[in-house]
Design an enzyme around this catalytic site. Structure first.
Site, PDB file in Angstrom:
ATOM      1  N   HIS A 256      20.316  61.597   1.784  1.00  0.00           N
ATOM      2  CA  HIS A 256      20.547  60.856   3.028  1.00  0.00           C
ATOM      3  C   HIS A 256      19.585  61.258   4.130  1.00  0.00           C
ATOM      4  O   HIS A 256      19.886  61.038   5.311  1.00  0.00           O
ATOM      5  CB  HIS A 256      21.988  61.053   3.511  1.00  0.00           C
ATOM      6  CG  HIS A 256      23.001  60.606   2.519  1.00  0.00           C
ATOM      7  ND1 HIS A 256      24.288  61.122   2.448  1.00  0.00           N
ATOM      8  CD2 HIS A 256      22.941  59.668   1.540  1.00  0.00           C
ATOM      9  CE1 HIS A 256      24.949  60.528   1.477  1.00  0.00           C
ATOM     10  NE2 HIS A 256      24.153  59.648   0.910  1.00  0.00           N
ATOM     11  N   CYS A 267       6.253  50.805  11.601  1.00  0.00           N
ATOM     12  CA  CYS A 267       5.104  51.215  10.782  1.00  0.00           C
ATOM     13  C   CYS A 267       5.424  52.325   9.800  1.00  0.00           C
ATOM     14  O   CYS A 267       4.613  52.630   8.922  1.00  0.00           O
ATOM     15  CB  CYS A 267       3.938  51.630  11.670  1.00  0.00           C
ATOM     16  SG  CYS A 267       4.229  53.156  12.595  1.00  0.00           S
ATOM     17  N   ASN A 375      36.226  72.102  -4.403  1.00  0.00           N
ATOM     18  CA  ASN A 375      36.505  71.500  -3.099  1.00  0.00           C
ATOM     19  C   ASN A 375      37.965  71.783  -2.747  1.00  0.00           C
ATOM     20  O   ASN A 375      38.753  72.192  -3.593  1.00  0.00           O
ATOM     21  CB  ASN A 375      36.247  69.988  -3.130  1.00  0.00           C
ATOM     22  CG  ASN A 375      36.018  69.420  -1.735  1.00  0.00           C
ATOM     23  OD1 ASN A 375      36.035  70.145  -0.742  1.00  0.00           O
ATOM     24  ND2 ASN A 375      35.804  68.123  -1.656  1.00  0.00           N
TER      25      ASN A 375
END
Length: 485
Positions: A256, A267, A375
């Site tokens: 990301h 540009c 987690n």
């Protein structure tokens, strides 16, 4: 010739006689077959009710015609769910192995878990892995002072309360923030705060583990969703922006983007991130576009417009400029046959990251590697079968889990179901597993920043209660037993 009525009667009589003869012939052949008086090489016409109807020619055909036709090639059964495949030289997919869905085991990451057979299994598998793939999210940087996104005290919640948003704080990370000047100012304020936090943060013990794996040349790739660039600040985990389309690729792949760079929306000019230009200016102009436009004005050509500088991070609902390069890296890593996958500190809400984890888990399981989830929350329901272990707890304890104890010759072997086959010997498991005190470990310093992103750092109990002298005595005793035996 007779009358039409006589012709019709004669025709019906002939058909009746023919049917009667066929039936008598069939009964005679059946009796001869039962009594064994008929030869095997005599071909018997099957009865009409046993003939096969051919829909194309609208006629009946005998069994001999059916035998003469080439048999259709049997269609291969589709691959089972959870099978791994690779592309061969002809470009076709070739199935490597099929397996049943893995049974994910849930464990709590604590000091008591360190001495269990499951912990020994994880420790053994990752100590033998040579091509590890790690996918990380914002959870690994919470201990460094950078909040995650989706927790009750995460960025989405604090942004919503600070800016008094009607919807979720996730809207501040959507590309639609550039639709109004007010939302742009709030977005720049938030980005500057996150950039300051990233600059003041120090790496954690889990970041050090990643750096150690890279230095030992056992880390195949690190896929990070974080924009703080703490991983790439370590030796061996450097990255490149923009990501090259062809190899060689860096060890760290930023999925990301990062807050280290800013890019022109017109540009594509990339430069180092400067928070000063985002303070009060909602639309900072690109210096490259301005220079090119001034040159065209001197020559007498019309202007082409000036682009706007913005942080080089990927927002929701916008195209990722590195998407093709990320796809090439992922395909190359799958061909490299990774033997371990570690998913840490992410909720896997982004579809692209979900796909990477799913395909990597299939490749790892194809060679009987281990896939571990770490987690505080469980993995998404559709991906639970991808993991062997669901470890709930703080990821900063993971280095302690992987570095504890010595792996003996009777170590646990990885089975096809991810189960533990053998246990360590009693002598190995009864030895206290300790770590020497690390005097050089520095606590991350407190960051002074706006109240938007303040994070309370969790305090953990000391991992070891023994001194380095007692640890050395245990090692000397084991060393003597080895030579005496």
């Amino acid at each position: 010739m007779g009358t039409p009525t006589e012709q019709t009667m004669s025709t019906s009589q002939m058909e009746l006689n023919s049917t009667t003869l066929d039936k008598e012939q069939h009964d005679t052949n059946s009796e001869q077959i039962q009594t064994g008086t008929i030869s095997d090489n005599i071909v018997i016409d099957p009865p009409k009710e046993l003939m096969k109807y051919n829909g194309k020619t609208k006629s009946l055909e005998s069994n001999e015609d059916l035998k003469a036709k080439p048999k259709k090639r049997a269609r291969k059964a589709p691959a089972k769910r959870g099978s791994a495949s690779v592309a061969n030289r002809s470009g076709k997919r070739k199935r490597l192995v099929s397996f049943e869905p893995y049974q994910c085991k849930t464990q709590i990451l604590s000091e008591a878990f360190m001495s269990t057979p499951e912990a020994d299994h994880i420790r053994y598998a990752f100590s033998r892995a040579k091509r590890l793939v790690v996918v990380v999210g914002a959870g690994i940087s919470v201990q460094a002072g950078i909040p995650d996104f989706r927790s009750p005290s995460g960025i989405f919640k604090t942004v919503k309360d600070s800016f008094k948003l009607k919807g979720s704080g996730q809207s501040m990370f959507d590309v639609s923030v550039y639709h109004s000047e007010n939302s742009i100012r709030m977005f720049h304020q938030m980005v500057n705060s996150l950039h300051s936090l990233s600059k003041d943060a120090t790496t954690t013990s889990f970041h050090s583990l990643l750096g150690k794996l890279a230095q030992e040349n056992r880390l195949l790739r690190l896929y990070t969703q974080n924009v703080d660039s703490l991983e790439s600040s370590l030796s061996g985990l450097e990255t490149i922006a923009p990501l090259p389309a062809k190899a060689p690729w860096p060890k760290t792949i930023q999925l990301h983007g990062s807050l280290e760079k800013m890019i022109c929306s017109k540009c594509g000019y990339i430069s180092a991130f400067d928070p000063l230009i985002f303070n009060d200016n909602p639309a900072p102009e690109c210096p490259e576009c301005k220079e090119l436009d001034s040159v065209r004005e001197v020559v007498g050509k019309r202007t082409q417009g000036v682009g706007i500088m913005r942080p080089r991070i990927v927002l929701y609902n916008e195209y990722n400029p590195d998407s093709e390069a990320i796809g090439s890296v992922t395909a190359a890593d799958l061909k490299s046959r990774p033997d371990g996958l570690l998913v840490v500190g992410t909720s896997l809400k982004v579809p692209g990251v979900k796909r990477i984890v799913r395909e990597m888990s299939l490749a790892v399981h194809a060679i009987k590697g281990l896939v571990v989830w770490v987690n505080h929350d469980p993995p998404p329901a559709p991906l639970q079968s991808c993991f062997d272990y669901d470890i709930r707890g703080d990821c900063q304890l993971l280095p302690t889990l992987l570095n504890n104890g010595d792996v003996g010759s009777t170590a646990i072997l990885h089975s096809s179901k991810g189960d533990v086959k053998n246990r360590f010997s009693e002598a190995t498991t009864t030895v206290p597993i300790v770590q020497a005190e690390d005097k050089g470990d520095k606590q991350p310093k407190q960051t002074k920043i706006t109240d938007i992103f303040k994070v309370k750092k969790e305090s953990h109990p000391p991992e070891s209660s023994l001194t380095s002298q007692s640890m050395s005595s245990i090692k000397d005793q084991k060393h003597k037993e080895t030579f005496t035996s």
